[in-house]
Design a protein around this motif. Structure first.
Motif, PDB file in Angstrom:
ATOM      1  N   GLU B  41      12.485  16.786 -17.690  1.00  0.00           N
ATOM      2  CA  GLU B  41      12.606  17.586 -16.334  1.00  0.00           C
ATOM      3  C   GLU B  41      12.602  17.022 -14.795  1.00  0.00           C
ATOM      4  O   GLU B  41      13.170  17.271 -14.193  1.00  0.00           O
ATOM      5  CB  GLU B  41      11.273  18.952 -16.446  1.00  0.00           C
ATOM      6  N   ALA B  44      15.420  14.633 -14.400  1.00  0.00           N
ATOM      7  CA  ALA B  44      16.766  15.254 -14.411  1.00  0.00           C
ATOM      8  C   ALA B  44      17.403  14.941 -13.149  1.00  0.00           C
ATOM      9  O   ALA B  44      18.732  14.981 -12.779  1.00  0.00           O
ATOM     10  CB  ALA B  44      16.799  16.969 -14.526  1.00  0.00           C
ATOM     11  N   GLU B  67       9.663  25.670  -5.877  1.00  0.00           N
ATOM     12  CA  GLU B  67      10.878  26.569  -5.470  1.00  0.00           C
ATOM     13  C   GLU B  67      11.554  25.742  -4.073  1.00  0.00           C
ATOM     14  O   GLU B  67      12.390  26.248  -3.619  1.00  0.00           O
ATOM     15  CB  GLU B  67      10.422  27.903  -5.154  1.00  0.00           C
ATOM     16  N   ASN B  68      10.672  25.113  -3.469  1.00  0.00           N
ATOM     17  CA  ASN B  68      11.073  24.465  -2.114  1.00  0.00           C
ATOM     18  C   ASN B  68      10.621  22.971  -2.383  1.00  0.00           C
ATOM     19  O   ASN B  68       9.651  22.360  -1.635  1.00  0.00           O
ATOM     20  CB  ASN B  68      10.621  25.029  -0.979  1.00  0.00           C
ATOM     21  N   GLU B  72      15.153  21.463  -2.188  1.00  0.00           N
ATOM     22  CA  GLU B  72      15.765  22.012  -3.573  1.00  0.00           C
ATOM     23  C   GLU B  72      14.876  23.069  -4.058  1.00  0.00           C
ATOM     24  O   GLU B  72      13.843  22.704  -4.144  1.00  0.00           O
ATOM     25  CB  GLU B  72      16.428  20.919  -4.348  1.00  0.00           C
ATOM     26  N   ASP B  73      15.654  24.046  -4.616  1.00  0.00           N
ATOM     27  CA  ASP B  73      14.842  24.858  -5.735  1.00  0.00           C
ATOM     28  C   ASP B  73      14.863  24.086  -7.264  1.00  0.00           C
ATOM     29  O   ASP B  73      15.865  23.834  -7.741  1.00  0.00           O
ATOM     30  CB  ASP B  73      15.531  26.090  -5.872  1.00  0.00           C
ATOM     31  N   ALA B  74      13.603  23.565  -7.497  1.00  0.00           N
ATOM     32  CA  ALA B  74      13.452  22.934  -8.649  1.00  0.00           C
ATOM     33  C   ALA B  74      12.296  23.546  -9.669  1.00  0.00           C
ATOM     34  O   ALA B  74      11.599  23.109 -10.419  1.00  0.00           O
ATOM     35  CB  ALA B  74      12.870  21.353  -8.445  1.00  0.00           C
ATOM     36  N   SER B  75      12.344  24.843  -9.594  1.00  0.00           N
ATOM     37  CA  SER B  75      11.656  25.664 -10.210  1.00  0.00           C
ATOM     38  C   SER B  75      11.781  25.619 -11.798  1.00  0.00           C
ATOM     39  O   SER B  75      12.737  25.465 -12.447  1.00  0.00           O
ATOM     40  CB  SER B  75      11.615  27.344 -10.064  1.00  0.00           C
ATOM     41  N   LEU B  76      10.535  25.850 -12.525  1.00  0.00           N
ATOM     42  CA  LEU B  76      10.552  25.787 -14.169  1.00  0.00           C
ATOM     43  C   LEU B  76       9.919  26.929 -14.427  1.00  0.00           C
ATOM     44  O   LEU B  76       9.057  27.615 -13.756  1.00  0.00           O
ATOM     45  CB  LEU B  76       9.991  24.445 -14.612  1.00  0.00           C
ATOM     46  N   ASP B  77       9.977  27.504 -15.796  1.00  0.00           N
ATOM     47  CA  ASP B  77       9.441  28.288 -16.197  1.00  0.00           C
ATOM     48  C   ASP B  77       7.771  28.180 -16.267  1.00  0.00           C
ATOM     49  O   ASP B  77       7.394  27.085 -16.290  1.00  0.00           O
ATOM     50  CB  ASP B  77       9.906  28.927 -17.475  1.00  0.00           C
TER      51      ASP B  77
END
Lengths: 137, 152
Positions: B41, B44, B67-68, B72-77
């Motif tokens: 992750e 990536a 999310e910031n 960039e938005d790099a959010s994960l579950d």
């Protein structure tokens, strides 16, 4: 005899080649259903609209990522690069056949990148247009 | 601490130019990442930076703000976020005095980092490789993904 072997190999390989793209078709089918719910006048995904989205310069997202092309390069046939320097395989399905075949991965990257570039999630129509454009490339 | 160690090693190793490699090796290396999810992750988009580069509070803050993530938005579950946060915090840099109100988030802004990369040589290297920042460690440190940074 040789002909029979060649035919047999083709028959064995056929389900394999078909199965690579199967999740993509399933996903597009799901998007199509959602698109119809989203917009009554929806009449199919469009390569042109997908292309426009790919090249669009957005001002509503994060300043660092104004367009898909920021990381994916100005051609879907070319490799891109993350802002941190990692190479990204071309987005065009003809260049990277595994594109849009892992639904979890598609959803994750649409969620992240639509928010980064547009400042919001993409609609089912935008997602379908985008994939349709990249399948045409 | 690190800089001081390096200085001492440099002074002591001056007369033994042929042998100091073994001495300096451990100083510039960090333990490699052994968690598959972290490698996948974080890796990536950029080199998966080893947790020992930042204190636990920094990783906690960063993972709370995915999310910031540097624009960039790099959010994960939730589950992935939890596993990665736990791993990074458990293996974080230790024994450092940290400003808890404003923990460091960019490795490139740490004092030792600036010191190590401030010389003309490092800047020339950056220009030569056409890089606009130091974020891509592996461009110069070929063993960066394994935690080896002593090849400068």
């Amino acid at each position: 005899m040789r002909n029979i072997i060649i035919i047999l190999i083709f028959l064995l390989l056929f389900p394999l080649t078909a199965s690579i793209s199967a999740p993509r078709d399933d996903y597009l089918g799901q998007l199509e259903k959602m698109a119809k719910q989203f917009d009554d006048s929806f009449s199919g995904f469009s390569v042109e609209r997908g292309k426009e989205l790919y090249f669009r310069k957005s001002t509503t997202g994060k300043a660092e990522t104004p367009s898909c092309t920021t990381c994916h390069s100005d051609s879907p046939l070319k490799a891109g690069q993350t802002r941190a320097g990692k190479p990204i395989d071309p987005m065009a399905v003809s260049k990277t056949p595994s594109r849009f075949t892992d639904i979890e991965k598609i959803e994750k990257w649409f969620r992240r990148n639509c928010k980064s570039v547009l400042g919001r999630e993409c609609t089912p129509i935008e997602k379908g247009d985008f994939i349709t454009f990249l399948m045409s490339q | 601490m690190k800089i001081k160690n390096k200085l001492i090693i440099t002074i002591f190793s001056l007369p033994l130019i042929a042998t100091p490699l073994a001495l300096t090796a451990s100083d510039d290396n960090v333990p490699p990442i052994k968690n598959k999810l972290v490698l996948e992750e974080c890796g990536a988009c950029h080199l998966a930076f080893q947790p020992a580069f930042l204190p636990a509070i920094s990783w906690e803050k960063m993972m709370n703000e995915l999310e910031n993530h540097f624009g960039e938005d790099a959010s994960l579950d939730k589950e992935m976020t939890r596993e990665i946060t736990n791993y990074m915090m458990a293996n974080a840099q230790k024994n450092k005095i940290v400003n808890f109100d404003n923990p460091p988030l960019r490795i490139t802004e740490l004092r030792w980092f600036k010191h190590e990369h401030g010389e003309r040589e490092a800047k020339n290297m950056l220009n030569k490789k056409k890089l606009n920042s130091y974020v891509d460690c592996a461009a110069c440190h070929k063993g960066a993904d394994k935690g080896y940074y002593d090849d400068d």
